[in-house]
Design a protein around this motif. Structure first.
Motif, PDB file in Angstrom:
ATOM      1  N   UNK A  24       0.805  -1.211   0.000  1.00  0.00           N
ATOM      2  CA  UNK A  24       0.000   0.000   0.000  1.00  0.00           C
ATOM      3  C   UNK A  24       0.842   1.265   0.000  1.00  0.00           C
ATOM      4  N   UNK A  25       1.938   1.269   0.759  1.00  0.00           N
ATOM      5  CA  UNK A  25       2.819   2.442   0.823  1.00  0.00           C
ATOM      6  C   UNK A  25       3.334   2.803  -0.557  1.00  0.00           C
ATOM      7  N   UNK A  26       3.693   1.782  -1.342  1.00  0.00           N
ATOM      8  CA  UNK A  26       4.239   2.031  -2.675  1.00  0.00           C
ATOM      9  C   UNK A  26       3.163   2.004  -3.765  1.00  0.00           C
ATOM     10  N   UNK A  27       1.883   2.127  -3.336  1.00  0.00           N
ATOM     11  CA  UNK A  27       0.745   2.273  -4.257  1.00  0.00           C
ATOM     12  C   UNK A  27       0.560   1.081  -5.193  1.00  0.00           C
ATOM     13  N   UNK A  53      -6.950   0.012   1.821  1.00  0.00           N
ATOM     14  CA  UNK A  53      -7.195  -1.402   2.146  1.00  0.00           C
ATOM     15  C   UNK A  53      -6.314  -1.870   3.307  1.00  0.00           C
ATOM     16  N   UNK A  54      -4.986  -1.654   3.258  1.00  0.00           N
ATOM     17  CA  UNK A  54      -4.159  -2.013   4.417  1.00  0.00           C
ATOM     18  C   UNK A  54      -4.538  -1.247   5.679  1.00  0.00           C
ATOM     19  N   UNK A  55      -4.945   0.013   5.523  1.00  0.00           N
ATOM     20  CA  UNK A  55      -5.347   0.790   6.691  1.00  0.00           C
ATOM     21  C   UNK A  55      -6.556   0.158   7.371  1.00  0.00           C
ATOM     22  N   UNK A  56      -7.557  -0.205   6.576  1.00  0.00           N
ATOM     23  CA  UNK A  56      -8.757  -0.847   7.129  1.00  0.00           C
ATOM     24  C   UNK A  56      -8.392  -2.194   7.754  1.00  0.00           C
TER      25      UNK A  56
END
Length: 368
Positions: free
Chosen positions: A208-211, A217-220
């Motif tokens: 997620x960090x590198x899009x 999605x990773x945050x949730x």
């Protein structure tokens, strides 16, 4: 209520709130200037860090390594290397808050040196955190703001890690090799099933960090995992840091609409070298997280900003939040002189800043 108290007593948040309110008298923030990818990334990172802290993963690693040490030099070296490794994955704040009290408890028990080792542990945490995008929150901003691919980011951070790690290890050999009894491992329960699940979410967070996947999605996933393990983890999240990021995006959105200020800032970041030095110097006064966001909105020299912001974490007490936590935890847990620690800590910090500033400059100059 405790969460609100922790937010409003945070000095960097207080300063950010004041200057953001002042900026609102001159312009109105634009929603397009708020980097939501960074905010979502920082939210996921802060949540995952607290999950790992709750699972006591770092504690058990520290005690396992401690059982291998039979002299003061080896014990300091092991703790320092663990702080570097932990800083890479858990960030410098959690590393400092966990490892320094653990070391000091052992040091008091066996009458070991406290000042020099605690300083090295703190410096190791800063060095390790500089290596990964999630180690320092401002690294996440740089990756997001400049769309830095993973291979490029690690190509920038690896030379700095190698050189600074060599210097850090060398300083450990100034400690005497006084014999200490082999420490027994504390009986700490670790839920390995949840640790493995958390690590899987952490890997998802990397994408997620590198899009590679949408960051929300990773945050949730991280927030749901915290809810599954223990909802009280939410109370430990550093909301002050998250709000500080938001406030600085608003502040910078406002000042970007004031031509005079924009012109003055551009004069300090007109080249790779000036961006590098500006980020180091400004970090000494306003801390490296807000400094990175401020400078990053006015320069395209991402590599210089990455090196400058991480090296700027050394030096003054406010250079990095971890620096303040080192002093705080030492004062709470040490039996050695607090004033003597501050004196020696300050000398070593500024020596580290001077040496690493030269190292960073050489990396930029020779495009290593």
């Amino acid at each position: 209520m405790t969460v609100l108290k922790n937010i409003f007593k945070d000095r960097i948040f207080q300063i950010s709130l004041v200057i953001t309110i002042i900026s609102l008298f001159f312009a109105r923030p634009r929603i397009a200037d708020i980097n939501f990818h960074t905010l979502y990334s920082v939210t996921a990172m802060l949540c995952l860090i607290q999950i790992y802290a709750y699972l006591h993963v770092l504690d058990i690693l520290a005690y396992k390594l401690t059982s291998l040490a039979d002299n003061t030099r080896k014990l300091t070296l092991l703790f320092t290397l663990l702080s570097v490794l932990s800083g890479m994955f858990l960030g410098n704040d959690i590393t400092v808050l966990t490892l320094i009290p653990l070391y000091l408890n052992i040091a008091k028990k066996y009458q070991l040196p406290q000042i020099y080792p605690a300083t090295l542990i703190g410096m190791g945490a800063n060095i390790g955190a500089a290596f990964t995008p999630w180690g320092n929150p401002h690294n996440i901003f740089i990756v997001s703001n400049y769309n830095v691919p993973a291979d490029v980011f690690f190509a920038w951070s690896t030379p700095y890690l190698i050189v600074s790690l060599v210097i850090l290890i060398a300083t450990c050999f100034f400690l005497p090799k006084d014999h200490i009894p082999v420490n027994q491992t504390e009986n700490i329960h670790v839920n390995w099933r949840m640790t493995i699940l958390t690590t899987a979410v952490f890997i998802f967070f990397f994408f997620g960090v590198f899009s590679i996947v949408p960051i929300y999605y990773p945050m949730i996933a991280a927030l749901l995992l915290a809810l599954l393990i223990n909802p009280r983890i939410y109370l430990k999240i550093d909301y002050a840091l998250l709000l500080t990021f938001t406030l600085f995006f608003i502040f910078i959105s406002d000042i970007q609409q004031i031509p005079l200020i924009v012109g003055l800032i551009h004069m300090t970041v007109y080249s790779e070298g000036s961006t590098y030095l500006t980020s180091i110097i400004s970090s000494q006064f306003i801390s490296n997280v807000p400094s990175t966001i401020l400078v990053g909105k006015f320069t395209n020299f991402a590599k210089a900003l990455l090196l400058g912001s991480n090296i700027g974490g050394f030096g003054s007490v406010v250079g990095s939040m971890a620096n303040m936590l080192v002093l705080k935890t030492f004062n709470q847990h040490a039996s050695a002189s607090k004033s003597k620690f501050f004196k020696h800590w300050t000398i070593l910090q500024f020596c580290g800043l001077a040496i690493l500033t030269i190292v960073g400059w050489l990396i930029i100059y020779f495009n290593i």
